[in-house]
Motif scaffolding. Structure first.
Motif, PDB file in Angstrom:
ATOM      1  N   ALA A 121       0.659  -1.191   0.064  1.00 11.25           N
ATOM      2  CA  ALA A 121      -0.028   0.015   0.098  1.00 11.25           C
ATOM      3  C   ALA A 121       0.728   1.208  -0.079  1.00 11.25           C
ATOM      4  N   VAL A 122       0.303   2.275  -0.515  1.00  9.79           N
ATOM      5  CA  VAL A 122       1.045   3.662  -0.357  1.00  9.79           C
ATOM      6  C   VAL A 122       0.033   4.422   0.729  1.00  9.79           C
ATOM      7  N   CYS A 123       0.565   5.066   1.754  1.00 10.68           N
ATOM      8  CA  CYS A 123       0.177   5.774   2.704  1.00 10.68           C
ATOM      9  C   CYS A 123       0.123   7.369   2.271  1.00 10.68           C
ATOM     10  N   THR A 124      -0.874   7.967   2.337  1.00  6.76           N
ATOM     11  CA  THR A 124      -0.567   9.561   2.276  1.00  6.76           C
ATOM     12  C   THR A 124      -1.300  10.215   3.449  1.00  6.76           C
ATOM     13  N   GLY A 125      -1.179  11.640   3.416  1.00  8.70           N
ATOM     14  CA  GLY A 125      -1.736  12.401   4.558  1.00  8.70           C
ATOM     15  C   GLY A 125      -3.002  12.937   4.088  1.00  8.70           C
ATOM     16  N   HIS A 126      -3.580  12.208   3.251  1.00 11.91           N
ATOM     17  CA  HIS A 126      -5.070  12.889   2.588  1.00 11.91           C
ATOM     18  C   HIS A 126      -6.061  12.544   3.478  1.00 11.91           C
ATOM     19  N   TYR A 127      -7.156  13.499   3.705  1.00 13.58           N
ATOM     20  CA  TYR A 127      -8.307  13.265   4.645  1.00 13.58           C
ATOM     21  C   TYR A 127      -9.176  12.662   3.861  1.00 13.58           C
ATOM     22  N   ALA A 128      -9.399  11.468   3.761  1.00 13.98           N
ATOM     23  CA  ALA A 128     -10.621  10.773   3.296  1.00 13.98           C
ATOM     24  C   ALA A 128     -10.707   9.448   4.154  1.00 13.98           C
ATOM     25  N   VAL A 129     -11.740   8.564   3.717  1.00 12.73           N
ATOM     26  CA  VAL A 129     -12.053   7.423   4.436  1.00 12.73           C
ATOM     27  C   VAL A 129     -12.190   6.344   3.306  1.00 12.73           C
ATOM     28  N   LEU A 130     -11.643   5.192   3.694  1.00 12.22           N
ATOM     29  CA  LEU A 130     -11.759   3.871   2.760  1.00 12.22           C
ATOM     30  C   LEU A 130     -12.622   3.031   3.532  1.00 12.22           C
ATOM     31  N   ARG A 131     -13.541   2.535   3.066  1.00 15.52           N
ATOM     32  CA  ARG A 131     -14.460   1.544   3.629  1.00 15.52           C
ATOM     33  C   ARG A 131     -14.580   0.359   2.811  1.00 15.52           C
ATOM     34  N   ILE A 132     -14.952  -0.922   3.225  1.00 19.24           N
ATOM     35  CA  ILE A 132     -15.360  -2.220   2.462  1.00 19.24           C
ATOM     36  C   ILE A 132     -16.743  -1.987   2.117  1.00 19.24           C
ATOM     37  N   GLY A 133     -17.116  -2.029   0.843  1.00 17.86           N
ATOM     38  CA  GLY A 133     -18.516  -2.099   0.305  1.00 17.86           C
ATOM     39  C   GLY A 133     -19.176  -3.523   0.544  1.00 17.86           C
ATOM     40  N   ALA A 134     -20.594  -3.369   0.175  1.00 19.60           N
ATOM     41  CA  ALA A 134     -21.165  -4.676   0.108  1.00 19.60           C
ATOM     42  C   ALA A 134     -20.532  -5.718  -0.954  1.00 19.60           C
TER      43      ALA A 134
END
Length: 367
Positions: A121-134
């Protein structure tokens, strides 16, 4: 996981990298050298990617005990972001270089190299959220802190890119919390000002910067009927919605201010008119991407929200695919939208995807 932390030298990426380490990941830090002028320092600069930024990133990496490298992406950045920025303005369009940088540098060039080197993975300081979808895939959502939400400029990311992304700051309630955490960790960047404007135009003079590269050819400023009402020194520096700096010699019949409605590079003409003529009732683009699977029902039309600027309010809309174009009709007109801008579609907090605007239809179109 093996994580590559993109470290800009700012406080956000510093804390994001530190959190990735604390989460137990095997983290390596990397600073992207994007500026071909390696002697650039921050003094008087408003952007990022200076020598001092690289040194700040290295100090943080040393403090959290991770390997650190500087990767030279300056040629790729110049071609994919800077040259694109110039070409778009030359064509009378208004590009978003931050969005292009995320698309083509941080989550294309950087991610491709990271995966090739065995990083997960690439980690950044962006303000956003990742979630697992259906469906088990990743979804991109707005950050908890609405004021810092950066999901708009990440709207170009594809499902494959989201699968290898990490945003540790997404659930953080405010930037103040991030700065306090950085201070507690002893990071010198805790109080470092945010970068802003276009990073490769550090003095903020976009018009002068473009003029130096594209030249300035005087031409006509005309009203909606094609009547000349002034002269300009170069059409490429004007943007739709602009009010100031028009140098009009003839006032409007009703005395009200005029705004730029359209820029026509082929004829070197700038079209101006009243504010209400800026109201866009439809936009369309062919360069469309989806942050996951494309929504069902696009041929018939879907209900969504559309956002056309990083900090604009989303507007309820309908979107449908018509002959290869994504056509979006907001329920309320959008003011001052220009070709070249990105329209990002949302369903609640979730980013559905985006299109680069190729054309717009106004309630009161210019002649």
């Amino acid at each position: 996981m093996r994580v590559l932390a993109a470290m800009s030298g700012g406080v956000d990426s510093a804390v994001a990298a530190a959190r990735a380490v604390e989460a137990g990941h095997d983290v390596t830090g990397v600073h992207l050298a994007l500026n071909r002028n390696a002697g650039t320092l921050r003094e008087g600069a408003r952007g990022c990617c200076t020598i001092e930024d690289a040194l700040d990133a290295r100090r943080v990496a040393d403090a959290i005990g991770i390997p650190f490298y500087v990767w030279d992406f300056s040629d790729r950045f110049a071609e994919e972001v800077v040259d694109d920025f110039v070409a778009e303005y030359a064509a009378g369009r208004t590009p978003n270089p931050c969005l292009r940088c995320n698309e083509r540098i941080k989550f294309a060039a950087l991610l491709d190299r990271a995966v090739a080197l065995g990083f997960d993975a690439v980690c950044t300081g962006h303000y956003a959220v990742l979630r697992i979808g259906a469906d088990g895939g990743r979804e991109l959502h707005r950050a908890s802190d609405e004021a810092k939400d950066q999901s708009y400029v990440l709207g170009v990311l594809t499902a494959e890119q989201l699968a290898h992304a990490m945003f540790p700051l997404g659930e953080t309630p405010s930037k103040a919390v991030v700065r306090a955490e950085a201070a507690a960790r002893g990071f010198r960047v805790a109080a470092k000002p945010d970068s802003h404007d276009v990073c490769f135009i550090p003095d903020g003079d976009t018009r002068g910067w473009l003029a130096a590269r594209l030249g300035e050819e005087p031409g006509a400023v005309v009203d909606e009927d094609g009547v000349e009402v002034g002269r300009h020194g170069g059409a490429v520096a004007y943007t739709v919605g602009q009010r100031r700096g028009l140098s009009l010699s003839r006032p409007a019949p009703d005395g009200r201010p005029r705004f730029v409605l359209e820029v026509k590079p082929a004829s070197n003409t700038v079209v101006v008119g009243p504010k209400e003529a800026l109201a866009v009732v439809e936009l369309a683009g062919a360069r469309t991407s989806w942050a996951g699977s494309a929504p069902d029902g696009l041929e018939d039309g879907i209900a969504c929200e559309v956002q056309v600027r990083a900090h604009a309010d989303p507007v309820p809309a309908t979107a449908r695919l018509v002959g290869g174009e994504l056509v979006v009709r907001p329920t309320d007109p959008i003011a001052g939208l220009a070709p070249g801008q990105s329209a990002v579609l949302y369903a609640g907090t979730r980013v559905l995807g985006q299109t680069t605007v190729d054309r717009t239809a106004r309630a009161s179109p210019a002649a």
